[in-house]
Write a protein that holds these residues in place. Sequence first.
Motif, PDB file in Angstrom:
ATOM      1  N   PRO A 146      45.167  35.236  28.398  1.00  0.00           N
ATOM      2  CA  PRO A 146      45.390  35.588  29.793  1.00  0.00           C
ATOM      3  C   PRO A 146      44.138  36.092  30.493  1.00  0.00           C
ATOM      4  N   SER A 147      43.306  36.875  29.791  1.00  0.00           N
ATOM      5  CA  SER A 147      42.099  37.376  30.428  1.00  0.00           C
ATOM      6  C   SER A 147      41.085  36.268  30.643  1.00  0.00           C
ATOM      7  N   LEU A 148      41.095  35.258  29.806  1.00  0.00           N
ATOM      8  CA  LEU A 148      40.185  34.133  29.998  1.00  0.00           C
ATOM      9  C   LEU A 148      40.692  33.190  31.073  1.00  0.00           C
ATOM     10  N   ALA A 149      42.005  32.978  31.128  1.00  0.00           N
ATOM     11  CA  ALA A 149      42.574  32.017  32.061  1.00  0.00           C
ATOM     12  C   ALA A 149      42.674  32.565  33.469  1.00  0.00           C
ATOM     13  N   SER A 150      42.881  33.866  33.612  1.00  0.00           N
ATOM     14  CA  SER A 150      43.059  34.434  34.941  1.00  0.00           C
ATOM     15  C   SER A 150      41.760  34.368  35.711  1.00  0.00           C
ATOM     16  N   GLY A 151      41.896  34.045  36.970  1.00  0.00           N
ATOM     17  CA  GLY A 151      40.729  33.977  37.834  1.00  0.00           C
ATOM     18  C   GLY A 151      40.251  35.374  38.191  1.00  0.00           C
ATOM     19  N   ASP A 152      39.274  35.438  39.077  1.00  0.00           N
ATOM     20  CA  ASP A 152      38.751  36.737  39.459  1.00  0.00           C
ATOM     21  C   ASP A 152      39.767  37.493  40.318  1.00  0.00           C
ATOM     22  N   SER A 153      39.554  38.774  40.436  1.00  0.00           N
ATOM     23  CA  SER A 153      40.493  39.603  41.189  1.00  0.00           C
ATOM     24  C   SER A 153      40.024  39.827  42.617  1.00  0.00           C
ATOM     25  N   ASP A 154      38.915  39.217  43.022  1.00  0.00           N
ATOM     26  CA  ASP A 154      38.437  39.333  44.399  1.00  0.00           C
ATOM     27  C   ASP A 154      39.424  38.659  45.333  1.00  0.00           C
ATOM     28  N   GLY A 155      39.324  39.031  46.591  1.00  0.00           N
ATOM     29  CA  GLY A 155      40.187  38.423  47.581  1.00  0.00           C
ATOM     30  C   GLY A 155      39.696  37.052  48.011  1.00  0.00           C
ATOM     31  N   HIS A 156      40.632  36.260  48.493  1.00  0.00           N
ATOM     32  CA  HIS A 156      40.322  34.905  48.961  1.00  0.00           C
ATOM     33  C   HIS A 156      41.157  34.599  50.199  1.00  0.00           C
ATOM     34  N   ASP A 194      50.546  41.988  45.473  1.00  0.00           N
ATOM     35  CA  ASP A 194      49.241  42.593  45.204  1.00  0.00           C
ATOM     36  C   ASP A 194      49.234  43.213  43.800  1.00  0.00           C
ATOM     37  N   ALA A 195      48.165  43.915  43.467  1.00  0.00           N
ATOM     38  CA  ALA A 195      48.020  44.494  42.123  1.00  0.00           C
ATOM     39  C   ALA A 195      49.090  45.544  41.815  1.00  0.00           C
ATOM     40  N   ASP A 196      49.665  46.156  42.850  1.00  0.00           N
ATOM     41  CA  ASP A 196      50.756  47.121  42.659  1.00  0.00           C
ATOM     42  C   ASP A 196      52.122  46.442  42.698  1.00  0.00           C
ATOM     43  N   ALA A 204      39.436  36.541  56.157  1.00  0.00           N
ATOM     44  CA  ALA A 204      40.360  37.272  55.274  1.00  0.00           C
ATOM     45  C   ALA A 204      39.922  37.138  53.820  1.00  0.00           C
ATOM     46  N   ALA A 205      40.131  38.201  53.062  1.00  0.00           N
ATOM     47  CA  ALA A 205      39.876  38.199  51.624  1.00  0.00           C
ATOM     48  C   ALA A 205      41.035  38.944  50.971  1.00  0.00           C
ATOM     49  N   GLU A 221      46.644  29.063  42.519  1.00  0.00           N
ATOM     50  CA  GLU A 221      45.254  28.715  42.805  1.00  0.00           C
ATOM     51  C   GLU A 221      44.774  29.410  44.069  1.00  0.00           C
ATOM     52  N   TYR A 222      43.447  29.562  44.178  1.00  0.00           N
ATOM     53  CA  TYR A 222      42.844  30.176  45.351  1.00  0.00           C
ATOM     54  C   TYR A 222      41.655  29.343  45.817  1.00  0.00           C
TER      55      TYR A 222
END
Length: 189
Positions: free
Chosen positions: A32-42, A64-66, A122-123, A147-148
């Motif tokens: 999961p940590s390898l497959a997940s994309g970055d946590s930045d906004g898009h 969101d993260a919460d 927006a991000a 996807e983002y």
Amino acid sequence: PIFRSTDVAIIMVITTRALAVMMLFVLLSIVPSLASGDSDGHRFWRILSPGDSRWAVIELRWLDADLQEISTMGATPIASGEHASWANGAAGMDNDESTYWSANVKTDSEDRWLGVDFGEGAAVAVAEAEVMQYNHEVYRVFRAYLEYSDDGVVWDLYDQADLEDQCDQCELFWEKIPGEPKFDHLDFL
């Protein structure tokens, strides 16, 4: 001798299976940590059903993260197509379980997707998406990608999930992306 050859064979089988299970747990904690994309906004986010389908989505929401719902007020729904004006991208994100989005309910099409453009500049950081598929198996899919994109042209995989595709007139329910993988093919362990 302390062990007979049959005892050794049984111990080897048990050890091999235990090792396979431990390797599976290690992979599940790493992948999961390898497959997940970055946590930045898009700016752009979408869910995509790979391959041919007649996918229809009743509702889609972004978390969101919460795990709080991200407002799409002022955002623009985007989609790979529309079956009709009443089955457009907005119908898949209108909080109305009597409407739905579909690119085309009459025929299969490749790589159907539904998403949102949060707007210029927006991000938005999406941690999860929740999708409510149409409650007939013809219009359901077994896998979806989250996807983002920053330009709406080049898309990157954030994560994916196996979805429930066996449902004929079942109760409506939410499915998470990312979600728990289905390991039906690992029942030999």
